[in-house]
Scaffold this motif. Structure first.
Motif, PDB file in Angstrom:
ATOM      1  N   ALA A   1      -3.816   6.853  -5.456  1.00  0.00           N
ATOM      2  CA  ALA A   1      -2.684   6.902  -4.529  1.00  0.00           C
ATOM      3  C   ALA A   1      -1.395   6.395  -5.168  1.00  0.00           C
ATOM      4  O   ALA A   1      -0.318   6.951  -4.923  1.00  0.00           O
TER       5      ALA A   1
ATOM      6  N   LYS B   1      -6.330   4.523   0.402  1.00  0.00           N
ATOM      7  CA  LYS B   1      -5.696   5.819   0.677  1.00  0.00           C
ATOM      8  C   LYS B   1      -4.175   5.762   0.566  1.00  0.00           C
ATOM      9  O   LYS B   1      -3.536   6.749   0.212  1.00  0.00           O
ATOM     10  N   GLN B   2      -3.579   4.611   0.889  1.00  0.00           N
ATOM     11  CA  GLN B   2      -2.124   4.470   0.802  1.00  0.00           C
ATOM     12  C   GLN B   2      -1.779   3.089   0.265  1.00  0.00           C
ATOM     13  O   GLN B   2      -2.295   2.077   0.725  1.00  0.00           O
TER      14      GLN B   2
ATOM     15  N   SER C   1     -13.497   3.638   4.456  1.00  0.00           N
ATOM     16  CA  SER C   1     -12.584   3.251   3.381  1.00  0.00           C
ATOM     17  C   SER C   1     -11.792   2.039   3.828  1.00  0.00           C
ATOM     18  O   SER C   1     -11.825   1.643   5.010  1.00  0.00           O
TER      19      SER C   1
ATOM     20  N   THR D   1      -0.314   9.515   1.287  1.00  0.00           N
ATOM     21  CA  THR D   1      -1.623   9.116   1.800  1.00  0.00           C
ATOM     22  C   THR D   1      -2.673  10.109   1.336  1.00  0.00           C
ATOM     23  O   THR D   1      -2.530  11.315   1.575  1.00  0.00           O
ATOM     24  N   LEU D   2      -3.688   9.624   0.669  1.00  0.00           N
ATOM     25  CA  LEU D   2      -4.783  10.486   0.229  1.00  0.00           C
ATOM     26  C   LEU D   2      -5.671  10.827   1.414  1.00  0.00           C
ATOM     27  O   LEU D   2      -5.930   9.990   2.281  1.00  0.00           O
ATOM     28  N   LYS D   3      -6.141  12.058   1.445  1.00  0.00           N
ATOM     29  CA  LYS D   3      -7.056  12.464   2.510  1.00  0.00           C
ATOM     30  C   LYS D   3      -8.402  11.774   2.352  1.00  0.00           C
ATOM     31  O   LYS D   3      -9.008  11.303   3.325  1.00  0.00           O
ATOM     32  N   ASP D   4      -8.894  11.710   1.123  1.00  0.00           N
ATOM     33  CA  ASP D   4     -10.169  11.067   0.826  1.00  0.00           C
ATOM     34  C   ASP D   4     -10.005  10.211  -0.423  1.00  0.00           C
ATOM     35  O   ASP D   4      -9.142  10.471  -1.270  1.00  0.00           O
ATOM     36  N   VAL D   5     -10.834   9.200  -0.562  1.00  0.00           N
ATOM     37  CA  VAL D   5     -10.869   8.392  -1.784  1.00  0.00           C
ATOM     38  C   VAL D   5     -12.304   8.330  -2.289  1.00  0.00           C
ATOM     39  O   VAL D   5     -13.257   8.407  -1.519  1.00  0.00           O
TER      40      VAL D   5
ATOM     41  N   SER E   1      -8.616   1.908   4.269  1.00  0.00           N
ATOM     42  CA  SER E   1      -7.611   2.315   5.257  1.00  0.00           C
ATOM     43  C   SER E   1      -8.196   2.370   6.661  1.00  0.00           C
ATOM     44  O   SER E   1      -7.540   1.983   7.639  1.00  0.00           O
ATOM     45  N   ASP E   2      -9.440   2.848   6.780  1.00  0.00           N
ATOM     46  CA  ASP E   2     -10.103   2.864   8.087  1.00  0.00           C
ATOM     47  C   ASP E   2     -10.300   1.436   8.614  1.00  0.00           C
ATOM     48  O   ASP E   2     -10.067   1.141   9.795  1.00  0.00           O
TER      49      ASP E   2
ATOM     50  N   SER F   1      -9.116   8.097  -6.726  1.00  0.00           N
ATOM     51  CA  SER F   1      -8.467   7.095  -5.863  1.00  0.00           C
ATOM     52  C   SER F   1      -7.131   6.704  -6.497  1.00  0.00           C
ATOM     53  O   SER F   1      -6.898   5.542  -6.809  1.00  0.00           O
TER      54      SER F   1
END
Length: 512
Positions: free
Chosen positions: A212, A238-239, A126, A224-228, A128-129, A210
């Protein structure tokens, strides 16, 4: 000191690389909604999205020393192209970190635009990663980070879209619809529009998986979402940003959330009006506009939807075409049970007279009744509801599967798969990134004592895959099975209690 966004927008350097995009009427969408629908054609920019405005404006403010050191960015694709173009124009080096799920069309475009000046690093699943990895590289290699949304200069660059809209259409506008990922686009547009014409509503649009910004605004803090979700990859954040969250709390009137089917229908609508194909995130604003105008009975008003990107992965088109009819309420997907007796099928067809059947699957359940899986063209939501009422009035048990992801994604291809031997069967849907070894990782993590009793896989366009798996897990192993799901880490849904699964696939003698 507060940021003077009006001044920053008016003095932005975006037109060194961007063009003033068209604001044009969409005749089909206008007729459908009863409003005058105007499309702001950011899909016509040199990189086929709005992102070059903010990226270039930010990089144009950097000192010669900063440009000499080089820049780094994290992006799902469109911001990366903007940074690559800016690097080429400003003659600086750029490192771009992209999620491994980024469509190939965007990766290739970054290579083509930036050439030897751009280094691409694929990392994470994602934005965020990718962002976390880019932060680490920026520190280690002393590169200047160019944020895709949470930066005043980036926000101001995107705000020039709002400036153009008001200049191009000085007459009344009811609302402007804008896709939201991290919030840079909607923040910039809102900052300008609310300063000049505060009566215009600014409505953000997010994908259901998605969302957020919507959740953060509801909570009063950034979450912060755990997954999108990966379908609208351009908004898979995610954020949201600190500054964009602040601006959205102050300036955005509301947020509409839409599902993938609605986005597919919006892509089709824009294609029919313009012969252009938007990417999923690029069509979010149109999907939200359709939902909002229908919900509020808005007719006779002028609304604007920002068509913000057209970097579509070609392989996704089959999924879009398959789901667009459902998304615009022009296809009903139904499970109908009829008695196994002469004349029943004739009565069933009589009820459906005047409708075209798009799909029909049949499997005898037992000697007393038959289960039918039916796809049906309808004239809209009203016709859909009337058809279901007519079938039930005729005595046919009818299950509406039009919004059932399991039925639309998998079961429609697997009807007739009952097995009396599939005891202790659990049914799960998994979503995993399409990359070498992803499927092997799934299979290797399973306990070898668990038998796979059902398996269905469908590639949706080279960025992520979905599988449906039946796994025979004895009750005594449930603790170990839950631990397996935790170790695996892929988004998943338990479909063991899904009524469509029980109707079409579950063993008739399995009451577990």
């Amino acid at each position: 000191m507060p940021v003077d966004y009006l001044k920053r927008i008016l003095t932005s350097r975006v037109y060194d690389v961007a063009r003033e995009s068209e604001l044009e009427i969409a005749p089909g969408l206008s007729a459908r909604t009863g409003c005058t629908v105007l499309l702001k054609r950011e899909d016509n920019q040199p990189v086929f999205s709005f992102k070059l405005r903010g990226a270039y404006n930010k990089m144009a403010t950097l000192s010669r020393a900063e440009l000499k050191r080089g820049v780094i960015a994290a992006s799902a694709g469109n911001h990366a192209q903007g940074v690559a173009l800016a690097a080429a124009r400003l003659d600086c080096r750029a490192v771009i970190v992209m999620p491994v799920t980024t469509p190939r069309v965007k990766i290739d475009a970054v290579h083509a635009i930036g050439g030897a000046r751009v280094e691409i690093v694929l990392h994470g699943e994602s934005y965020s990663d990718a962002k976390a990895h880019a932060d680490a590289l920026a520190t280690r290699r002393r590169l200047v980070f160019v944020h895709p949304f949470d930066d005043p200069d980036v926000i101001a660059g995107q705000g020039t879209i709002g400036m153009e809209i008001l200049r191009q259409h000085p007459d009344p506008i009811e609302a402007i619809f804008v896709a939201i990922g991290g919030g840079g686009l909607v923040s910039g547009i809102a900052a300008y529009v609310k300063a000049i014409r505060p009566g215009i509503r600014i409505i953000g649009v997010q994908a259901l998986d998605s969302d957020a910004m919507a959740r953060s605004l509801a909570a009063g803090r950034r979450i912060t979402l755990k997954d999108v979700g990966l379908f609208c990859d351009g908004t898979a954040v995610k954020q949201v940003g600190k500054e964009t969250f602040r601006l959205c709390r102050e300036l955005v009137d509301e947020i509409v959330r839409v599902d993938a089917d609605a986005v597919c229908a919006a892509i089709k609508d824009v294609f029919q009006d313009t012969r252009s194909i938007l990417e999923p995130a690029g069509a979010l604003a149109v999907a939200g506009m359709k939902a909002w105008t229908a919900q509020h009975g808005c007719r006779g008003k002028t609304v604007v939807a920002v068509a913000c990107g057209a970097n579509m992965n070609f392989d996704r088109l089959r999924f879009v075409a398959e789901r667009a009819e459902v998304g615009e309420a022009r296809e009903s997907v139904l499970a109908v049970t009829i008695p196994e007796q002469r004349g029943s099928f004739r009565r069933f067809c009589t009820v459906l007279e005047g409708h075209s059947i798009t799909e029909f699957n049949y499997r005898m359940a037992d000697g007393a009744q038959a289960n039918l899986f039916v796809g049906l063209q309808v004239a809209g939501a009203g016709d859909h509801a009337r058809t279901i009422r007519a079938l039930r009035a005729e005595g046919f048990a009818t299950l509406d599967l039009s919004t059932d992801e399991l039925a639309k994604q998998h079961l429609r291809h697997m009807i007739g798969g009952r097995s009396a031997d599939a005891h202790d069967e659990l049914l799960y849907r998994f979503e995993f990134p399409e990359r070498p070894g992803a499927l092997l990782r799934f299979l290797s993590a399973m306990d070898p004592g668990w038998n796979i009793s059902l398996f269905h896989y469908r590639n949706e366009g080279a960025d992520y895959g979905r599988i449906l798996v039946g796994i025979q897990v004895p009750q005594a192993d449930m603790k170990d099975f839950r631990a397996f799901l935790g170790r695996l880490g892929y988004p998943h849904d338990d479909e063991s209690a899904n009524p469509a699964y029980r109707l079409f696939l579950r063993g008739a003698d399995d009451n577990a």
